[in-house]
Design an enzyme around this catalytic site. Structure first.
Site, PDB file in Angstrom:
ATOM      1  N   ARG A 166       0.833  -1.211   0.000  1.00  0.00           N
ATOM      2  CA  ARG A 166       0.000   0.000   0.000  1.00  0.00           C
ATOM      3  C   ARG A 166       0.868   1.263   0.000  1.00  0.00           C
ATOM      4  O   ARG A 166       0.554   2.245  -0.684  1.00  0.00           O
ATOM      5  CB  ARG A 166      -0.949  -0.008   1.210  1.00  0.00           C
ATOM      6  N   ARG A 198       9.659  18.711  -8.421  1.00  0.00           N
ATOM      7  CA  ARG A 198      10.894  18.399  -9.179  1.00  0.00           C
ATOM      8  C   ARG A 198      12.130  18.974  -8.506  1.00  0.00           C
ATOM      9  O   ARG A 198      13.248  18.555  -8.763  1.00  0.00           O
ATOM     10  CB  ARG A 198      10.780  18.943 -10.610  1.00  0.00           C
ATOM     11  N   LYS A 244      -2.598   7.075   1.010  1.00  0.00           N
ATOM     12  CA  LYS A 244      -2.235   7.398   2.393  1.00  0.00           C
ATOM     13  C   LYS A 244      -1.116   8.428   2.358  1.00  0.00           C
ATOM     14  O   LYS A 244       0.059   8.115   2.534  1.00  0.00           O
ATOM     15  CB  LYS A 244      -1.822   6.117   3.128  1.00  0.00           C
ATOM     16  N   GLU A 284     -15.993   7.142   6.450  1.00  0.00           N
ATOM     17  CA  GLU A 284     -15.078   6.493   7.407  1.00  0.00           C
ATOM     18  C   GLU A 284     -14.818   7.416   8.581  1.00  0.00           C
ATOM     19  O   GLU A 284     -15.410   8.495   8.671  1.00  0.00           O
ATOM     20  CB  GLU A 284     -13.755   6.104   6.719  1.00  0.00           C
TER      21      GLU A 284
HETATM   22  N1  PXG Z   1      -8.916   5.305   7.075  1.00  0.00           N
HETATM   23  C1  PXG Z   1      -7.937   6.215   7.185  1.00  0.00           C
HETATM   24  C2  PXG Z   1      -8.127   7.550   6.584  1.00  0.00           C
HETATM   25  C3  PXG Z   1      -6.750   5.893   7.858  1.00  0.00           C
HETATM   26  O1  PXG Z   1      -5.786   6.797   7.949  1.00  0.00           O
HETATM   27  C4  PXG Z   1      -7.649   3.680   8.295  1.00  0.00           C
HETATM   28  C5  PXG Z   1      -8.781   4.060   7.598  1.00  0.00           C
HETATM   29  C6  PXG Z   1      -7.516   2.274   8.769  1.00  0.00           C
HETATM   30  O2  PXG Z   1      -6.639   1.551   7.918  1.00  0.00           O
HETATM   31  P1  PXG Z   1      -5.759   0.332   8.401  1.00  0.00           P
HETATM   32  O3  PXG Z   1      -5.013  -0.124   7.214  1.00  0.00           O
HETATM   33  O4  PXG Z   1      -4.857   0.847   9.468  1.00  0.00           O
HETATM   34  O5  PXG Z   1      -6.707  -0.687   8.913  1.00  0.00           O
HETATM   35  C7  PXG Z   1      -6.610   4.620   8.465  1.00  0.00           C
HETATM   36  C8  PXG Z   1      -5.426   4.264   9.287  1.00  0.00           C
HETATM   37  C9  PXG Z   1      -4.542   7.090  14.181  1.00  0.00           C
HETATM   38  C10 PXG Z   1      -4.047   6.981  12.801  1.00  0.00           C
HETATM   39  O6  PXG Z   1      -3.902   7.789  14.979  1.00  0.00           O
HETATM   40  C11 PXG Z   1      -4.588   6.080  11.877  1.00  0.00           C
HETATM   41  C12 PXG Z   1      -4.107   6.059  10.576  1.00  0.00           C
HETATM   42  C13 PXG Z   1      -3.139   6.937  10.271  1.00  0.00           C
HETATM   43  C14 PXG Z   1      -2.628   7.794  11.183  1.00  0.00           C
HETATM   44  C15 PXG Z   1      -3.049   7.819  12.460  1.00  0.00           C
HETATM   45  O7  PXG Z   1      -5.573   6.503  14.472  1.00  0.00           O
HETATM   46  N2  PXG Z   1      -4.493   5.282   9.511  1.00  0.00           N
END
Ligand code: PXG
Length: 294
Positions: free
Chosen positions: A53, A106, A152, A185
Site C-alpha cells: 500500500r 521536481r 495514504k 469512514e
Molecule cells: N482510514 C484512514 C483515513 C486511515 O488513515 C484507516 C482508515 C484504517 O486503515 P488500516 O489499514 O490501518 O486498517 C486509516 C489508518 C490514528 C491513525 O492515529 C490512523 C491512521 C493513520 C494515522 C493515524 O488513528 N491510519
C-alpha cells in the site's frame, strides 16, 4: 535511560536528535506518504500488505521510493530489533524530500525515509469497554478526484478537522461523510455496520482508505459465515443499525454506541462486534499473518 532509535535514511538516530530539514516538502506541504503498522508478540502484522500500500500511494503521487520493498521490510525489522521491540506501533514515512519554498516537487531530489517505532493510544481505553460516543462531522471527505484518502498521503488536514470537531463536542471520535452525504469512514478508521445480521462497510470509491484491518474483518466474517458486503450507507441507516464499529491499525476494533446523540442498538457493544474483536485477537496472534522480527 536509553533513548529509542529512529531510522532516517539508513541511519539510527536517537529520538531527541532525529530531525529532518524544515525545507522538506513533507513538512512544508504534506507532500509524502506513510503507513501505520503494528507488531504483535514478535511478528509484524500484515507487513507485506502495508508495504504494497505504501508503494501504491507513492506511485499515485509520482514519488519514487529510493529503496526496494524488500529493503524497506528489512529496514523496518532492523528498527524493531535495535529498539528490542516485540509489540509496537510502527510509522513509516517517505517524504518528497528537501526542496525550495515553491511547490514544485521536481526541486526535491531525494526522498527522506523515516521509521519510528512507538506505543500508540488512538482512543481512550474506556471507549473500548463502554463503546465510543461519536459525532458526524460537518467536514466532508476529500473527493476521489481531489486528495483522495485512498492514497495514504501526509496530507491529513481533512481528518484532523474532523478530529477537532469531535474534540469540540467532547466526543471520542468523528464520522466523516462523502460530499454526497453517504457514510465514508473515521479520521483514521474504516467503519462497519450490522443491519439484519449482515455486516456492511462503505466501498472505497467513497474516498475511504482501503484499510488493512477492514480487509481482515471482512475475511474473519467470511470465515465465520457472517454475510459481509460493501454498500453505500446513508446516515439514516447508520442511526438505525443494530451495531456500528470502527477498524484501524491504531484503533484496532472500537464499538460505537452513540452517534450524534442517537443511541446505537441497545447502547452497548453488540454481539457481532464482540465476536469480531475476539476473532481479531486470535488473528493477530497467528504467526502466519505476520513477518517475524527475530
Ligand atoms: N482510514 C484512514 C483515513 C486511515 O488513515 C484507516 C482508515 C484504517 O486503515 P488500516 O489499514 O490501518 O486498517 C486509516 C489508518 C490514528 C491513525 O492515529 C490512523 C491512521 C493513520 C494515522 C493515524 O488513528 N491510519
Amino acid at each position: 535511560m536509553k533513548e529509542p532509535l529512529v531510522y532516517i535514511n539508513g541511519n539510527f538516530i536517537e529520538k531527541s536528535k532525529a530531525c529532518i530539514s524544515v525545507f522538506d516538502h513533507g513538512f512544508l506541504y504534506g507532500d509524502g506518504v506513510f503507513e501505520g503498522i503494528r507488531a504483535y508478540n514478535g511478528y509484524v502484522f500484515k507487513l507485506k500488505e502495508h508495504i504494497d500500500r505504501l508503494y501504491a500511494s507513492a506511485h499515485s503521487i509520482m514519488l519514487k521510493i529510493p529503496i526496494s520493498k524488500e529493503e524497506m521490510i528489512k529496514a523496518i525489522i532492523e528498527t524493531l530489533r535495535v529498539n528490542s521491540l516485540k509489540d509496537a506501533y510502527i510509522r513509516v514515512i517517505v517524504t518528497r524530500g528537501e526542496g525550495d519554498l515553491g511547490l514544485d516537487p521536481r526541486k526535491c531530489k531525494k526522498p527522506n525515509i523515516i521509521i519510528i517505532t512507538e506505543k500508540i493510544e488512538v482512543l481512550p481505553k474506556e471507549a473500548y469497554e463502554r463503546g465510543a460516543r461519536v459525532i458526524i462531522s460537518w467536514i466532508r471527505r476529500d473527493r476521489i478526484d481531489a486528495t483522495s484518502h485512498e492514497i495514504k498521503s501526509l496530507n491529513y488536514l481533512n481528518s484532523i478537522l474532523a478530529k477537532i470537531e469531535a474534540n469540540v463536542f467532547n466526543a471520542d471520535e468523528a464520522i466523516i461523510l462523502t460530499t454526497d452525504g453517504y457514510v465514508c469512514e473515521g479520521p483514521g478508521e474504516n467503519i462497519f455496520l450490522v443491519i439484519n445480521d449482515e455486516l456492511l462497510t462503505p466501498p472505497t470509491y467513497t474516498g475511504a482508505l482501503p484499510g488493512i484491518t477492514r480487509q481482515v474483518v471482512m475475511e474473519i466474517a467470511k470465515n465465520n459465515n457472517i454475510n459481509v458486503r460493501e454498500k453505500l450507507i446513508t446516515v439514516h441507516e447508520l442511526f438505525n443499525a443494530s451495531e456500528v464499529f470502527f477498524t484501524g491499525t491504531g484503533a484496532e476494533i472500537v464499538p460505537i454506541v452513540e452517534i450524534s446523540g442517537r443511541k446505537i442498538g441497545d447502547g452497548k457493544p453488540g454481539k457481532t462486534t464482540k465476536f469480531i474483536i475476539e476473532e481479531f485477537k486470535k488473528y493477530v496472534a497467528d504467526p502466519k499473518n505476520g513477518i517475524p522480527i527475530y
